[in-house]
Design a protein around this motif. Sequence first.
Motif, mmCIF file in Angstrom:
data_model
loop_
_atom_site.group_PDB
_atom_site.id
_atom_site.type_symbol
_atom_site.label_atom_id
_atom_site.label_comp_id
_atom_site.label_asym_id
_atom_site.label_seq_id
_atom_site.Cartn_x
_atom_site.Cartn_y
_atom_site.Cartn_z
ATOM 1 N N GLY A 29 0.797 -1.218 0.000
ATOM 2 C CA GLY A 29 0.000 0.000 0.000
ATOM 3 C C GLY A 29 0.828 1.264 0.000
ATOM 4 N N ASN A 30 1.862 1.319 0.850
ATOM 5 C CA ASN A 30 2.618 2.565 1.001
ATOM 6 C C ASN A 30 4.027 2.260 1.503
ATOM 7 O OD1 ASN A 30 3.592 5.107 1.592
ATOM 8 N ND2 ASN A 30 1.656 5.840 2.439
ATOM 9 N N PRO A 31 4.945 1.976 0.582
ATOM 10 C CA PRO A 31 6.305 1.629 0.990
ATOM 11 C C PRO A 31 6.985 2.712 1.804
ATOM 12 C CG PRO A 31 6.026 1.380 -1.397
ATOM 13 C CD PRO A 31 4.754 1.940 -0.853
ATOM 14 N N GLU A 32 6.712 3.986 1.495
ATOM 15 C CA GLU A 32 7.348 5.079 2.236
ATOM 16 C C GLU A 32 6.910 5.057 3.695
ATOM 17 O OE1 GLU A 32 7.813 9.954 2.116
ATOM 18 O OE2 GLU A 32 6.898 8.892 0.434
ATOM 19 N N SER A 33 5.618 4.809 3.918
ATOM 20 C CA SER A 33 5.119 4.709 5.289
ATOM 21 C C SER A 33 5.755 3.533 6.009
ATOM 22 C CB SER A 33 3.598 4.561 5.298
ATOM 23 O OG SER A 33 2.978 5.726 4.818
ATOM 24 N N ALA A 34 5.923 2.420 5.280
ATOM 25 C CA ALA A 34 6.562 1.247 5.875
ATOM 26 C C ALA A 34 7.981 1.566 6.314
ATOM 27 C CB ALA A 34 6.571 0.096 4.877
ATOM 28 N N ASN A 35 8.722 2.271 5.462
ATOM 29 C CA ASN A 35 10.096 2.643 5.808
ATOM 30 C C ASN A 35 10.123 3.556 7.021
ATOM 31 O OD1 ASN A 35 11.209 1.170 3.709
ATOM 32 N ND2 ASN A 35 11.151 2.886 2.280
ATOM 33 N N ASN A 36 9.188 4.500 7.090
ATOM 34 C CA ASN A 36 9.118 5.406 8.237
ATOM 35 C C ASN A 36 8.804 4.652 9.521
ATOM 36 O OD1 ASN A 36 9.693 7.642 6.666
ATOM 37 N ND2 ASN A 36 7.542 8.155 6.308
ATOM 38 N N ILE A 37 7.890 3.664 9.414
ATOM 39 C CA ILE A 37 7.540 2.865 10.585
ATOM 40 C C ILE A 37 8.742 2.082 11.083
ATOM 41 C CG2 ILE A 37 6.218 0.849 11.358
ATOM 42 C CD1 ILE A 37 3.911 1.864 9.639
ATOM 43 N N LEU A 38 9.455 1.456 10.153
ATOM 44 C CA LEU A 38 10.622 0.671 10.544
ATOM 45 C C LEU A 38 11.724 1.551 11.126
ATOM 46 C CD1 LEU A 38 10.854 -1.920 7.634
ATOM 47 C CD2 LEU A 38 10.062 -2.294 9.960
ATOM 48 N N LYS A 39 11.899 2.734 10.550
ATOM 49 C CA LYS A 39 12.900 3.666 11.078
ATOM 50 C C LYS A 39 12.532 4.092 12.495
ATOM 51 C CE LYS A 39 15.200 8.081 10.162
ATOM 52 N NZ LYS A 39 15.304 9.253 9.264
ATOM 53 N N THR A 40 11.253 4.416 12.694
ATOM 54 C CA THR A 40 10.793 4.820 14.019
ATOM 55 C C THR A 40 10.954 3.690 15.021
ATOM 56 O OG1 THR A 40 9.196 6.375 13.090
ATOM 57 C CG2 THR A 40 8.799 5.638 15.342
ATOM 58 N N GLU A 41 10.603 2.477 14.598
ATOM 59 C CA GLU A 41 10.743 1.330 15.490
ATOM 60 C C GLU A 41 12.203 1.072 15.838
ATOM 61 O OE1 GLU A 41 9.623 -1.920 17.888
ATOM 62 O OE2 GLU A 41 8.631 -0.116 17.175
ATOM 63 N N SER A 42 13.083 1.235 14.862
ATOM 64 C CA SER A 42 14.509 1.053 15.118
ATOM 65 C C SER A 42 15.009 2.066 16.138
ATOM 66 C CB SER A 42 15.304 1.188 13.810
ATOM 67 O OG SER A 42 14.966 0.161 12.901
ATOM 68 N N GLU A 43 14.611 3.335 15.965
ATOM 69 C CA GLU A 43 15.009 4.383 16.914
ATOM 70 C C GLU A 43 14.453 4.080 18.307
ATOM 71 O OE1 GLU A 43 16.806 7.129 16.374
ATOM 72 O OE2 GLU A 43 16.940 7.281 14.185
#
Length: 263
Positions: free
Chosen positions: A25-39
Motif C-alpha cells: 500500500g505505502n512503501p514510504e510509510s513502511a520505511n518510516n515505521i521501521l525507522k521509528t521502530e529502530s530508533e
Amino acid sequence: MNLIKFKLLKLQFLFPFLFVNVFAGNPESANNILKTESENLVLTFYNNAHLEAKGLSYDAFKEGITGYLNLLNEGKIQNKKVLSIIDFSQPSNQKRLYIIDIEKSCLLLNTYVAHGVNSGMLYANRFSNTINSRQSSLGFYKAAETYTGKYGLSLKLDGLEENINHKARERAIVLHPAKYVSQNFINNNGYTGRSFGCPAVSYKDHKKVINYIKGGSVMFIYTNKVDKSDSDLSTLPENTTELFSTYSCIAPKKIQPIYTSNE
C-alpha cells in the motif's frame, strides 16, 4: 532449543505484523515505521541499561550501537555479547569506559580510562591516526588477542576505520593497565595520567575489562569535540529490528497493519 533459535522463531511470528499490506500500500510509510521502530529500540535499550544515570550520553550510545549493528551485518564481530564505549567527551576524572551486555541490556562495568598525552590534559581534544603522535584515535575497534607485556595482561586492538584508526597495530595501540589510572592518582592530580595513545585502564579492573571484551568484541571511542563525516557505520541498518530481537532481550512491538484507501 537455544536462545538464538528461539528468537528467530519469534521473528517469524512477529514480522508478518510489520509487513501486512504495508509495502503493497505505502512503501514510504513502511520505511518510516521501521525507522521509528529502530530508533525506539535503541532508546529502549539505553533506558533499560540505565546508561544516562552512569553518565553515558544518548548520542554516544546511539553511535556505538549503530556501528555495532552494522559490523554485525558485515560479519566482523566474533564476540557479539558485549559492546564497549569510551566516551572522550567526558573528562578523565570520570568513569568513561562502559562495557555493555548486549543480550541482557545492562551495564557490566563502568571504569576509568586514560587518553593519549598529546590529546589533552583533563579532556581529550585532539586525535590522530599517525605513528608516534601519542594521541588517541577515535572510532570502532575490534578486541583481538591477549598477551602478557611489560604492564602485565594486555589486549591488542585492531582499528576498523580507514584513516581514522586503521594504524592501531602499527602504532601499538593496546588496552593495558597503568599505575596512573587509579582513584588515588585522580584524587591527587584531578585527572588520570596519560598514555602514548593507548586506552589504559586501572590495575584494579584490567583483568575484568579484558575478560569481558576479548575475542573479537567491538570497542567504540566517541567524542563530541570534533566534526565527523558520515560513514557506512553511522546509519541504523534496515534489519535493526531483526538484529535486536535476535541478539538482545529488546524485542520490537507488534506494529498493526496499515490499510490504504485503495484496498
